[in-house]
Structure formats: C-alpha cells, structure tokens
Write an enzyme that holds these catalytic residues in place. Sequence first.
Site, PDB file in Angstrom:
ATOM      1  CG  ASP A   1      -1.151   5.698  -3.960  1.00 35.36           C
ATOM      2  OD1 ASP A   1      -0.990   5.201  -5.087  1.00 35.36           O
ATOM      3  OD2 ASP A   1      -0.652   5.226  -2.917  1.00 35.36           O
TER       4      ASP A   1
ATOM      5  CE1 TYR B   1      -2.938  -2.636  -4.048  1.00 36.76           C
ATOM      6  CE2 TYR B   1      -2.441  -1.352  -6.019  1.00 36.76           C
ATOM      7  CZ  TYR B   1      -3.109  -2.397  -5.403  1.00 36.76           C
ATOM      8  OH  TYR B   1      -3.956  -3.194  -6.135  1.00 36.76           O
TER       9      TYR B   1
ATOM     10  NE  ARG C   1       4.523   0.430  -1.966  1.00 41.47           N
ATOM     11  CZ  ARG C   1       3.632   0.794  -2.876  1.00 41.47           C
ATOM     12  NH1 ARG C   1       3.281  -0.041  -3.850  1.00 41.47           N
ATOM     13  NH2 ARG C   1       3.067   1.993  -2.827  1.00 41.47           N
TER      14      ARG C   1
ATOM     15  CB  SER D   1      -4.174   2.868  -8.074  1.00 47.41           C
ATOM     16  OG  SER D   1      -3.279   1.837  -7.749  1.00 47.41           O
TER      17      SER D   1
END
Length: 233
Positions: A9, A11, A45, A121
Amino acid sequence: MAIRLFVFDAYGTLFDVTAAARRAAAEPGAEAWADRWTALAGQWRRKQLEYSWIRAVAGAHADFWQVTQDALDWTLEVEALADPQLRQRLLDLYFELPAFPEVPEVLGRLKDRGFALAILSNGSPAMLQAAVASAGIAPLLDAVLSVEEVGVFKPDPAVYAMVGARFGTAPAETGFVSSNGWDACAAAAFGFRSIWVNREGAPMDRLHGRPAQELSDLQALPSLAHEMENGKA
C-alpha cells in the site's frame, strides 16, 4: 507456496500522509493554526478513507485526487480554516509526500534478494507518480498499480486481483504490506500473505480476514521475508 513478490500500500505504508500538514504548519504565516496540525492531518486522512469506502459501496467512483480534495475541504471547514491559499499549499504538499525513513533501504534489500516489488494503491496514477518520484524509489519498483484500472477502491476484491493479472501469480505467492488494518485484513481474506505495519499501535480490526504478521514499521520486513521464503513464517 514460495513468496515471489511484495506488494505495498502507498499512503501511510510507504509515504507519510501527515507530512503535508506538518510541513505547512512549520512555514511562515501558519502560526494561528500550527498547534492544530495533527488534528488537521488526522481528520483529513480519516475523511479521505471514509469517502473512498462510501463511494466504493455506492458505486459512485471518483478518483482519489477528487476524494482527497473533498476530504480536505470538509476538514478545513471543521477546523474553521477556510483559506484558499492554505488549501492549495496543503494539496501541493500532498504531491510531495516523503517516504518513511526506512523505506528506501528496505525496498533495496528486498530487491537484492530477487523479489518483485509493486505498489497497489487507491491513489490516482498522477498522485502515485509524484509520490514515487519525490521519494526517489522508482528504480526499485516493478509496477505501480492504481485502482483507476478497475474503477473501485479497496477493499473491493477486484483491486487485489490486479496483482495476479499483472504478475501472473497466485495470491499465496504475494506478500501484501499495508499500514491500514482494514486493508491488511481484506488482503488476507483475498488470499495474500498479509503483513500489517501497525505504526500507531492500534488494536487488530475485527474483520473477515486476519494478517499473518504484524510489524511496528518496515525495518524488520527483509528478515521476515527470509523466514517466509523458508516456510518459517
């Protein structure tokens, strides 16, 4: 079945998603809100991920850059920071996210061991290209896979299936590495050898899969990869 590749992944796993707010808060003119940068980064986020899940369930896909902007706009309103210049600065910095300090060395060691390496991602191709270039890790990667190829966000199984389509591998031949507990769980349910990088010391998610391994950061991954190769993990 032997591990042939590691898929990461992006981020929060390879790239520090808090860096945009942290760097903006350290710049001149940010004094009025600088002590709130952690709250801003966290809410941005959280909302970014929530919007991706809702869009996936609703069948209302938009690329991750749009989701990122929408999440930031919500966050800036909550924090009473509706400043167009600040908004643009945060978005610009998101295209320059640094890798976590251990990332280049870890990827290099895995590459030297003969593993294929890839990113999988939610990020749009442009976002991922910018992050990979900013971090200087492009030469270490065999592929950068974006969900835009299938038009739905994780944890939809169609996203994880992109790995086998690209590399011709079975799920059990893939070590999947994510700092998102929900992502690591869903990848495990798909059949990957899933590794959760629990950077925040969070409890395990109660979901339909469970990662095979848990690390606090990526530093121990090359040693773990050796154990996985030899059937010891």
